[in-house]
Design an enzyme around this catalytic site. Structure first.
Site, mmCIF file in Angstrom:
data_model
loop_
_atom_site.group_PDB
_atom_site.id
_atom_site.type_symbol
_atom_site.label_atom_id
_atom_site.label_comp_id
_atom_site.label_asym_id
_atom_site.label_seq_id
_atom_site.Cartn_x
_atom_site.Cartn_y
_atom_site.Cartn_z
ATOM 1 N N ARG A 170 0.836 -1.215 0.000
ATOM 2 C CA ARG A 170 0.000 0.000 0.000
ATOM 3 C C ARG A 170 0.868 1.262 0.000
ATOM 4 O O ARG A 170 0.526 2.249 -0.648
ATOM 5 C CB ARG A 170 -0.943 -0.018 1.225
ATOM 6 N N ARG B 285 10.309 18.128 -8.577
ATOM 7 C CA ARG B 285 11.589 17.843 -9.252
ATOM 8 C C ARG B 285 12.762 18.506 -8.536
ATOM 9 O O ARG B 285 13.915 18.173 -8.779
ATOM 10 C CB ARG B 285 11.533 18.325 -10.712
ATOM 11 N N LYS C 94 -2.342 7.121 1.202
ATOM 12 C CA LYS C 94 -2.081 7.458 2.616
ATOM 13 C C LYS C 94 -0.943 8.480 2.628
ATOM 14 O O LYS C 94 0.228 8.140 2.797
ATOM 15 C CB LYS C 94 -1.733 6.177 3.390
ATOM 16 N N GLU D 174 -15.660 6.948 5.697
ATOM 17 C CA GLU D 174 -14.905 6.293 6.775
ATOM 18 C C GLU D 174 -14.831 7.268 7.930
ATOM 19 O O GLU D 174 -15.400 8.350 7.874
ATOM 20 C CB GLU D 174 -13.507 5.920 6.268
HETATM 21 N N1 PMP Z 1 -8.943 5.205 7.312
HETATM 22 C C1 PMP Z 1 -8.009 6.120 7.595
HETATM 23 C C2 PMP Z 1 -8.227 7.527 7.164
HETATM 24 C C3 PMP Z 1 -6.841 5.762 8.281
HETATM 25 O O1 PMP Z 1 -5.910 6.662 8.558
HETATM 26 C C4 PMP Z 1 -6.672 4.414 8.678
HETATM 27 C C5 PMP Z 1 -5.421 3.990 9.372
HETATM 28 N N2 PMP Z 1 -5.282 4.545 10.644
HETATM 29 C C6 PMP Z 1 -7.691 3.490 8.390
HETATM 30 C C7 PMP Z 1 -8.800 3.924 7.677
HETATM 31 C C8 PMP Z 1 -7.580 2.045 8.780
HETATM 32 O O2 PMP Z 1 -6.638 1.415 7.951
HETATM 33 P P1 PMP Z 1 -5.732 0.219 8.470
HETATM 34 O O3 PMP Z 1 -6.641 -0.853 8.918
HETATM 35 O O4 PMP Z 1 -4.907 -0.172 7.303
HETATM 36 O O5 PMP Z 1 -4.906 0.760 9.590
#
Ligand code: PMP
Length: 285
Positions: A52, A105, A151, A184
């Site tokens: 990832r 760059r 991320k 989320e």
């Molecule tokens: N959503 C966000 C915005 C996150 O930062 C995270 C990780 N802290 C998650 C979901 C959960 O992802 P993971 O299970 O890979 O930690």
């Protein structure tokens, strides 16, 4: 906190682990990262996290200087150097040092940083009794603006939602996407259970494709629980039988109240607790 921190091929005592203030990660949040857990001396789903990380890097046109295998070794070696058996790893790749100005760059070489530390879970009470959360007024970043699948080291969208949660006296906030559907939480993925079916927003809703999320889906399927990834509205959450959050740091945490509305009977539900237990078993394997 780590005793030593890895930066670009060397381990430094924490007090001496420093990066240049002209790194574009400091100047513009230009970088990507991962949060990873170590359980019983083993790094949990390391290959998936590193994969990832590389996908996040690809998403911001950041070319990593080393292979995924080498990146995995950096993590395991930093854990070994710090004698971490149960803890947390923060792996960061910065754009690197460059003159002022957005142009990536200007940065000739990315920096790889690996920090290990202890993990701060939610208080035990939340895992047993569940927690209350709110819906944030801050929409999750539009996937065409900055895809939440990346991320990146710019977490301000999430931090604004987190601040709203803190001001409301709760630890987490649901973020809706640009269409008003649930995406989320500020740092966790969200699941509900309705009529025995486990539901969580599809990655196209604008979420981080959580590693814990994927494990929970697999565990549910192994238990014979149907899993769907539909569009979810705030009302779907309010009317759910059960709700829980997942994340590397949080693991699986039951939600019993959303925007002051009771979820189910106001207690962590049986499917949530079954999956929570199954996840704890999984990380021990
Ligand atoms: N959503 C966000 C915005 C996150 O930062 C995270 C990780 N802290 C998650 C979901 C959960 O992802 P993971 O299970 O890979 O930690």
């Amino acid at each position: 906190m780590s005793e030593v921190i890895y930066i670009d091929g060397k381990l430094f005592p924490t007090a001496e682990a420093k990066i240049n203030v002209l790194d574009h990660c400091v100047l513009y949040g230009d970088g990507v990262f991962e949060g990873i857990r170590v359980y019983g001396g083993r790094v949990f789903r390391l290959a998936e996290h590193v994969q990832r990380l590389y996908e996040s890097a690809e998403g911001i046109w950041l070319k990593l200087p080393i292979s995924q295998e080498e990146m995995c070794k950096i993590v395991t070696q930093t854990c070994e150097a710090n004698k971490i058996t149960d803890g947390y790893v923060r792996l960061i790749v910065t754009r690197g040092v460059g003159a002022l100005g957005l142009d990536p760059r200007k940065c000739k070489e990315p920096s790889v940083i690996c920090i290990t530390g202890s993990i701060e879970l939610y208080p035990e009470e939340f895992y047993q009794n569940g927690l209350g959360i709110i819906t944030s007024k801050v929409p999750r970043t539009h996937p065409k603006s900055l895809n939440p699948l990346i991320k990146s080291c710019n977490y301000l969208n999430n931090i604004l939602a987190k601040i709203e949660a803190i001001q409301a006296g709760v630890p987490e906030a649901i973020m809706l996407n640009h269409q008003g559907y649930v995406s989320e939480c500020s740092g966790d993925n969200i699941f509900i259970i309705k009529d025995g079916v486990l539901k969580t927003p599809h990655p196209s809703a604008g979420i981080l494709n959580g590693i814990t999320r994927a494990e929970i889906i697999k565990l549910a399927q192994a238990e014979g629980i149907a899993v769907q990834e539909p569009e979810l509205t705030p009302e779907d959450i309010y009317n759910a039988d059960e709700c829980f959050l997942t994340g590397t740091a949080a693991e699986v945490v039951p939600v019993i109240k959303v925007d002051e509305r009771r979820i189910g009977n106001g207690k962590p539900g049986p499917i949530t607790m079954k999956l929570l237990t199954a996840f704890h078993e999984l990380v021990k394997q």
